[in-house]
Each structure stands twice: as C-alpha cells, then as structure tokens.
Scaffold this motif. Sequence first.
Motif, PDB file in Angstrom:
ATOM      1  N   GLU B  38       0.835  -1.199   0.000  1.00 56.80           N
ATOM      2  CA  GLU B  38       0.000   0.000   0.000  1.00 56.80           C
ATOM      3  C   GLU B  38       0.876   1.257   0.000  1.00 56.80           C
ATOM      4  O   GLU B  38       0.575   2.248  -0.666  1.00 56.80           O
ATOM      5  CB  GLU B  38      -0.916   0.000   1.222  1.00 56.80           C
ATOM      6  N   ARG B  39       1.990   1.163   0.736  1.00 59.86           N
ATOM      7  CA  ARG B  39       2.892   2.321   0.816  1.00 59.86           C
ATOM      8  C   ARG B  39       3.463   2.663  -0.569  1.00 59.86           C
ATOM      9  O   ARG B  39       3.490   3.833  -0.957  1.00 59.86           O
ATOM     10  CB  ARG B  39       4.026   2.007   1.798  1.00 59.86           C
ATOM     11  N   ASP B  41       2.219   1.852  -3.468  1.00 67.78           N
ATOM     12  CA  ASP B  41       1.129   2.311  -4.352  1.00 67.78           C
ATOM     13  C   ASP B  41       0.824   3.793  -4.094  1.00 67.78           C
ATOM     14  O   ASP B  41       0.658   4.575  -5.027  1.00 67.78           O
ATOM     15  CB  ASP B  41      -0.141   1.480  -4.103  1.00 67.78           C
ATOM     16  N   THR B  42       0.765   4.148  -2.815  1.00 72.78           N
ATOM     17  CA  THR B  42       0.494   5.552  -2.464  1.00 72.78           C
ATOM     18  C   THR B  42       1.595   6.447  -2.994  1.00 72.78           C
ATOM     19  O   THR B  42       1.335   7.513  -3.567  1.00 72.78           O
ATOM     20  CB  THR B  42       0.425   5.704  -0.923  1.00 72.78           C
ATOM     21  N   GLU B  43       2.819   5.996  -2.783  1.00 77.14           N
ATOM     22  CA  GLU B  43       3.978   6.787  -3.230  1.00 77.14           C
ATOM     23  C   GLU B  43       3.887   7.026  -4.745  1.00 77.14           C
ATOM     24  O   GLU B  43       4.091   8.137  -5.224  1.00 77.14           O
ATOM     25  CB  GLU B  43       5.257   6.013  -2.901  1.00 77.14           C
ATOM     26  N   GLU B  45       1.213   7.021  -6.605  1.00 78.24           N
ATOM     27  CA  GLU B  45       0.100   7.931  -6.908  1.00 78.24           C
ATOM     28  C   GLU B  45       0.480   9.380  -6.631  1.00 78.24           C
ATOM     29  O   GLU B  45       0.190  10.284  -7.427  1.00 78.24           O
ATOM     30  CB  GLU B  45      -1.121   7.567  -6.053  1.00 78.24           C
ATOM     31  N   ILE B  46       1.127   9.584  -5.488  1.00 77.46           N
ATOM     32  CA  ILE B  46       1.517  10.962  -5.115  1.00 77.46           C
ATOM     33  C   ILE B  46       2.468  11.525  -6.175  1.00 77.46           C
ATOM     34  O   ILE B  46       2.303  12.661  -6.646  1.00 77.46           O
ATOM     35  CB  ILE B  46       2.235  10.972  -3.737  1.00 77.46           C
TER      36      ILE B  46
END
Lengths: 201, 202
Positions: B38-39, B41-43, B45-46
């Motif tokens: 998840e980390r 994936d978030t990175e 996206e950001i």
Amino acid sequence: MADTPEWVRLSDQEVVLAARAGREAAYRELIRRYERPIFALLFRMVRDRELAEDLAQETFIKALNAIESYRPEFKFSSWIFKIANNAAIDHLRRRELDTLSLDGSPHAETPEAMQATALQIGARQESPLDAVEAKELGGAIEAAIGRLRPEYRSCILLRHVEGRAYEEIAEILDLPLGTVKTYIHRARNELRLALAHLREA
Amino acid sequence: MTPVPGPHLTPEDLDAWLAGALAPAAQTHLAGCPACQERVDTEREIIALIEGLPLMSPAAGFTDRVMARVAVAQPLRVSTLELLRRRALASRRSMAVAASLLVLVAASMAASVIWTLGHQATLAALGGWLGTQAGQAAWLGLRWVASNFIEQPWFADVRTLAASPGRLGIAAALALVAYLSGVLALRRLLALPTQRVAHAAV
C-alpha cells in the motif's frame, strides 16, 4: 544564426559562450529554455502569479547580467535554479503567505485581478468531467504542496516537477545530499497524509 | 498468517523501488507485505499527481521585458574590431584611407625589421649605454632618499626606538592595531547593501 533550429542543437554551455561573445540571440535562447520551469517553480513557491513573474524576471535579469561570472564547469540549470530559489526564499522570509487560492492571488483586490492571477489548469483536460476531476486532484496537490515548508517545497518541486537528480538539488539548495533525501521523503509523507481523504474517496 | 520475511521498506528502499532497482530481499518482503504494497502504491500515486501538475508559462512578452533590462556582453576585442570594420567599410574614401594606413603600418614594420637586422652592433651599444645610465640614476635616487631621511628631525628618535627591542615591539603593535582599525572602518564604510530587491519592476 537563426533564432530556433540552430540554437536547439547547442548545449547550455555553448549557448552561454555565445552570449558571452555578445550574441543577443543566445540570451533569448537561454530565456526560452528556462522561462517555463523557472516561472513554474517560483509560482508554486510564492503562490502568486504576478509576484512569480516579477521574481522570474529578477532571476533572469540577475543571471544574464552576470553571465560573465558564470563558471561553465557547473550546470547552467543549477545556477539559474539556485538564483530563482534564493529569490523565492528571500521573499518568503520577508512575508508570511496566505494559503493557496486556485481562484486567484490572495492579494488580488478586484474580480478582474482574481481572474488574471488564477492558476491556469486545463492544458491536459479532455472533457468537462475530466476537467472537474483534474481540477479537484490538481487543486488538492497544489494546495498540499503550498502548505509544505518552503525547504520541502523546493526539494519536491525540483525533484518531481523539474526531474532534477538528488545531487543537483543538493547543489542548487546548498544542502547536504542526505538532507535533500530526508526533505523529499518527509514532503512526500506530508503529501500522502494531506491527500489521504481524496484517496479514500 | 504467514510471517513476512525481512524488515519493512525504508525511505531508501522506496527510492530504489521508484528507480526500479529494489534489492531482491526487499522485493521478497514487498511481495508478501500488504502494508508495504500500500505504501508503494500511495507513493506512486503521489508522484504521478505531482508530475501531472499543469505546465505554466509567464505572460506573453516575458523575453522582451527581460531583455529590456539586460546588458548584452560586449567583449572589448569584439566591439573594437566591429567598430573598426564598420568605420573602414563606411565609404570608398574611408576604405582608401584604411588601406593606406594598412600599407603604411606594414611598410614601417618591414623597414624596422630590416634596419634592426643590419645594425645589431649599434643596437647592442645603445642597450649597454641605456643600462649604465639607468643604474646610475637608480643609485643617485637611493642616495638622495637616504640623505633626506637622515636629515629629518625625528630620525634621532627613530634610532633610539630601534635600539630598544621592547619599545620597537610596542610601536609595531600600535601601528598594526591602527592599520587594522583603519581597514575595518573602510570595509564597513565601503560595504555594498545586502538587502535584495523584492520586485523587479517591468
């Protein structure tokens, strides 16, 4: 030498040498190459279109009038970004800025001024729905970047908007390499927290 | 629940992952760790959001506004040659004058070289005579300065001071302090203003 095709093939260093030899077209080429990234960096640092343009002008005037003192062993991009970043940091130190307004400069006093200074989003939009979505996401990230500490802001913009290497960012900001990496990680972490609600939605 | 091998990804691991160079051990961990997945994936996206920020340009006419306040470099050699070229090519008369001057300069240079080659002994004698005269003049000048110095009323005091190393040291220290104070005062007086201009007016 004509204005565009021939100059495009030259490196920054070669264009600078031509400028030092008194070629006005070389000055114009340097402005053409860097006006957009410098303006974008300054706009996102100070969050005011008119002010960003003034600071961008100041940056170019300062750099081009001192072109003879530029040392070619360093990257021209690092040099001009350093001047721009210093101009923005100097300004931010003197004045606490309000939060970002996508509808225009926080200092605009009339509706016309608000319109004139509004952040222009839309170059990559395709449909009204896309436009709304892009404005929401783009606005959220712009706002979140605007709330970062200026040092984090410089780092994250240079890294992910301008695509500069960590080493070059360290040179531009006069910071140790480890500090640059830390700032970028912290900035991304803050952005992740700031945008958590949008991601969940 | 199967335990995930290895520690969670560090910020350096995230950078390596973004660069497509994540270490095999970390890759194994990532494959089995939902939190790290998840980390990253978030990175991603950001970063995609930041990289997708709209391109921006200053208002039209930016280059001209900047150039109006930039002094284009004029190297002395380039500007002088350009000025000479323009003046020489201005009219037939100026071209004739320039050509005559060029011939005159070339002829006098050639004549000078030829004369020098034919009169080397004369030149050597002239050089020797000039050297002797210069040496005599320098010696006379030195004697004149020394005799003037000795005749000054304060010369006896200076001699007394030089005879005592302690006094001489104190005098030298006082002179040094006075000199440094003067330099510091001048630096403060001549310092450039450090405050930067906030707005570059159009």
